[in-house]
Motif scaffolding. Sequence first.
Motif, PDB file in Angstrom:
ATOM      1  N   LYS A  29       0.837  -1.209   0.000  1.00 18.72           N
ATOM      2  CA  LYS A  29       0.000   0.000   0.000  1.00 18.72           C
ATOM      3  C   LYS A  29       0.864   1.248   0.000  1.00 18.72           C
ATOM      4  CE  LYS A  29      -4.581  -0.847   1.691  1.00 18.72           C
ATOM      5  NZ  LYS A  29      -5.340  -1.239   2.852  1.00 18.72           N
ATOM      6  N   GLN A  30       1.935   1.202   0.789  1.00 24.57           N
ATOM      7  CA  GLN A  30       2.827   2.368   0.891  1.00 24.57           C
ATOM      8  C   GLN A  30       3.428   2.699  -0.467  1.00 24.57           C
ATOM      9  OE1 GLN A  30       3.322   4.454   3.527  1.00 24.57           O
ATOM     10  NE2 GLN A  30       4.332   5.609   1.916  1.00 24.57           N
ATOM     11  N   LYS A  31       3.889   1.643  -1.149  1.00 22.66           N
ATOM     12  CA  LYS A  31       4.529   1.865  -2.447  1.00 22.66           C
ATOM     13  C   LYS A  31       3.518   2.411  -3.451  1.00 22.66           C
ATOM     14  CE  LYS A  31       8.538   0.130  -4.663  1.00 22.66           C
ATOM     15  NZ  LYS A  31       9.315  -0.966  -5.165  1.00 22.66           N
ATOM     16  N   LYS A  32       2.307   1.865  -3.407  1.00 14.26           N
ATOM     17  CA  LYS A  32       1.247   2.351  -4.298  1.00 14.26           C
ATOM     18  C   LYS A  32       1.008   3.836  -4.065  1.00 14.26           C
ATOM     19  CE  LYS A  32      -1.715  -1.541  -5.261  1.00 14.26           C
ATOM     20  NZ  LYS A  32      -2.794  -2.338  -4.743  1.00 14.26           N
ATOM     21  N   ALA A  33       0.966   4.214  -2.776  1.00 15.25           N
ATOM     22  CA  ALA A  33       0.713   5.617  -2.434  1.00 15.25           C
ATOM     23  C   ALA A  33       1.861   6.487  -2.939  1.00 15.25           C
ATOM     24  CB  ALA A  33       0.545   5.763  -0.926  1.00 15.25           C
ATOM     25  N   ASP A  34       3.098   6.031  -2.759  1.00 15.50           N
ATOM     26  CA  ASP A  34       4.263   6.808  -3.219  1.00 15.50           C
ATOM     27  C   ASP A  34       4.218   7.001  -4.737  1.00 15.50           C
ATOM     28  OD1 ASP A  34       5.110   6.832  -0.652  1.00 15.50           O
ATOM     29  OD2 ASP A  34       6.665   5.300  -0.889  1.00 15.50           O
ATOM     30  N   TRP A  35       3.913   5.922  -5.461  1.00 18.83           N
ATOM     31  CA  TRP A  35       3.848   6.020  -6.923  1.00 18.83           C
ATOM     32  C   TRP A  35       2.741   6.971  -7.344  1.00 18.83           C
ATOM     33  CZ3 TRP A  35       4.143   0.377  -9.188  1.00 18.83           C
ATOM     34  CH2 TRP A  35       5.401  -0.144  -8.880  1.00 18.83           C
ATOM     35  N   GLY A  36       1.582   6.858  -6.641  1.00 15.50           N
ATOM     36  CA  GLY A  36       0.444   7.719  -6.958  1.00 15.50           C
ATOM     37  C   GLY A  36       0.834   9.184  -6.829  1.00 15.50           C
ATOM     38  N   ILE A  37       1.534   9.501  -5.745  1.00 12.44           N
ATOM     39  CA  ILE A  37       1.948  10.894  -5.512  1.00 12.44           C
ATOM     40  C   ILE A  37       2.924  11.335  -6.601  1.00 12.44           C
ATOM     41  CG2 ILE A  37       3.270  12.387  -3.952  1.00 12.44           C
ATOM     42  CD1 ILE A  37       2.008  10.628  -1.651  1.00 12.44           C
ATOM     43  N   MET A  38       3.863  10.458  -6.919  1.00  6.88           N
ATOM     44  CA  MET A  38       4.872  10.800  -7.935  1.00  6.88           C
ATOM     45  C   MET A  38       4.210  11.063  -9.289  1.00  6.88           C
ATOM     46  SD  MET A  38       8.130   8.484  -9.115  1.00  6.88           S
ATOM     47  CE  MET A  38       7.314   7.234 -10.084  1.00  6.88           C
ATOM     48  N   ILE A  39       3.302  10.191  -9.686  1.00  5.99           N
ATOM     49  CA  ILE A  39       2.674  10.325 -11.005  1.00  5.99           C
ATOM     50  C   ILE A  39       1.728  11.522 -11.035  1.00  5.99           C
ATOM     51  CG2 ILE A  39       1.098   9.209 -12.642  1.00  5.99           C
ATOM     52  CD1 ILE A  39       2.354   6.565 -11.837  1.00  5.99           C
ATOM     53  N   GLU A  40       0.966  11.682  -9.955  1.00  6.29           N
ATOM     54  CA  GLU A  40       0.014  12.790  -9.917  1.00  6.29           C
ATOM     55  C   GLU A  40       0.754  14.125  -9.991  1.00  6.29           C
ATOM     56  OE1 GLU A  40      -3.210  12.327  -7.059  1.00  6.29           O
ATOM     57  OE2 GLU A  40      -3.023  14.462  -6.640  1.00  6.29           O
ATOM     58  N   GLU A  41       1.834  14.224  -9.237  1.00  7.62           N
ATOM     59  CA  GLU A  41       2.601  15.468  -9.252  1.00  7.62           C
ATOM     60  C   GLU A  41       3.176  15.716 -10.648  1.00  7.62           C
ATOM     61  OE1 GLU A  41       6.182  15.695  -6.897  1.00  7.62           O
ATOM     62  OE2 GLU A  41       5.724  17.788  -6.434  1.00  7.62           O
ATOM     63  N   TYR A  42       3.694  14.669 -11.242  1.00  7.66           N
ATOM     64  CA  TYR A  42       4.241  14.805 -12.598  1.00  7.66           C
ATOM     65  C   TYR A  42       3.156  15.295 -13.561  1.00  7.66           C
ATOM     66  CZ  TYR A  42       5.653  13.589 -17.270  1.00  7.66           C
ATOM     67  OH  TYR A  42       5.892  13.665 -18.614  1.00  7.66           O
ATOM     68  N   LEU A  43       2.000  14.662 -13.526  1.00  7.78           N
ATOM     69  CA  LEU A  43       0.942  15.001 -14.486  1.00  7.78           C
ATOM     70  C   LEU A  43       0.388  16.412 -14.259  1.00  7.78           C
ATOM     71  CD1 LEU A  43      -1.019  11.632 -14.616  1.00  7.78           C
ATOM     72  CD2 LEU A  43       0.569  12.530 -16.336  1.00  7.78           C
ATOM     73  N   LEU A  44       0.322  16.819 -12.997  1.00  3.88           N
ATOM     74  CA  LEU A  44      -0.266  18.125 -12.705  1.00  3.88           C
ATOM     75  C   LEU A  44       0.716  19.272 -12.911  1.00  3.88           C
ATOM     76  CD1 LEU A  44      -2.332  17.319  -9.481  1.00  3.88           C
ATOM     77  CD2 LEU A  44      -3.198  17.687 -11.797  1.00  3.88           C
ATOM     78  N   LYS A  45       2.002  18.999 -12.744  1.00  4.40           N
ATOM     79  CA  LYS A  45       2.958  20.114 -12.712  1.00  4.40           C
ATOM     80  C   LYS A  45       3.921  20.198 -13.889  1.00  4.40           C
ATOM     81  CE  LYS A  45       2.942  20.592  -7.711  1.00  4.40           C
ATOM     82  NZ  LYS A  45       3.739  20.252  -6.525  1.00  4.40           N
ATOM     83  N   ARG A  46       3.990  19.163 -14.680  1.00  6.09           N
ATOM     84  CA  ARG A  46       4.988  19.173 -15.753  1.00  6.09           C
ATOM     85  C   ARG A  46       4.540  20.126 -16.874  1.00  6.09           C
ATOM     86  NH1 ARG A  46      10.337  18.503 -16.407  1.00  6.09           N
ATOM     87  NH2 ARG A  46      10.854  17.407 -18.332  1.00  6.09           N
ATOM     88  N   GLU A  47       5.184  21.268 -16.952  1.00  8.59           N
ATOM     89  CA  GLU A  47       4.701  22.332 -17.851  1.00  8.59           C
ATOM     90  C   GLU A  47       4.819  21.977 -19.327  1.00  8.59           C
ATOM     91  OE1 GLU A  47       7.350  25.723 -16.636  1.00  8.59           O
ATOM     92  OE2 GLU A  47       7.740  24.153 -15.157  1.00  8.59           O
TER      93      GLU A  47
END
Length: 200
Positions: A86-104
Amino acid sequence: MKIKVSEFVKSSSGIEQCPPPEKAEFAFIGRSNVGKSSLINMITSRKSLAKTSSRPGKTQLINHFEIDKKWLLVDLPGYGWSKVSKQKKADWGIMIEEYLLKRENLACLFVLIDSRLAPQPIDYEFIAWLGEQEIPFVLVFTKTDKQSKTKFQSIKAKHVREIKNNWEEMPMMFESSSVDQTGREQILNFIGEIVSDFKM
Ligand code: GTP
Ligand code: MG
């Protein structure tokens, strides 16, 4: 569009480590094992530029590849892989979400869907989120070599119905096979048009 040189740039575990956001970037996402890394190899005509595996969960970081010094392809980790904590899933989710939302410089996200599967909630929940966040995306139905054209047409019709129920406009859709190169030209031409108009 033709590709001359494709190079691995780096693997990043967060947006801060990604290469400077100066060139048009195209990222590939979808469930684990759907064929993201294989499609990057197929598009660049390289056997193992991106690492692939028959075991899900191979790609775990944000991997950047530079094409002809002009644009970038990004191989992302897959979602929906059950054999992970679960922890790893959460970490990946945060990484991908941040990438998708912030990558200009993310010009377009390719959402890969296995062409053998009827619409799955996990994919359509993700696509709905992309819509809410106004992240530009297209769909790619992968592994079309694994079944007959007629079988695929009936599955595709189900996807079209699913999308029509929720969206006013149909997203662009591609079909691909990394085995017989289906879709290579169409995807490259699509990317080429965006790259030629791209301004940061
Ligand atoms: P993760 O990195 O684990 O999320 O997976 P991925 O989406 O990058 O998938 P990958 O490209 O590693 O491919 C997964 C498996 O599917 C491998 O065994 C590939 O050889 C196979 N595969 C990928 N694309 C195709 C395709 O178009 N046709 C066929 N027949 N097999 C494919
Ligand atoms: Mg992969």
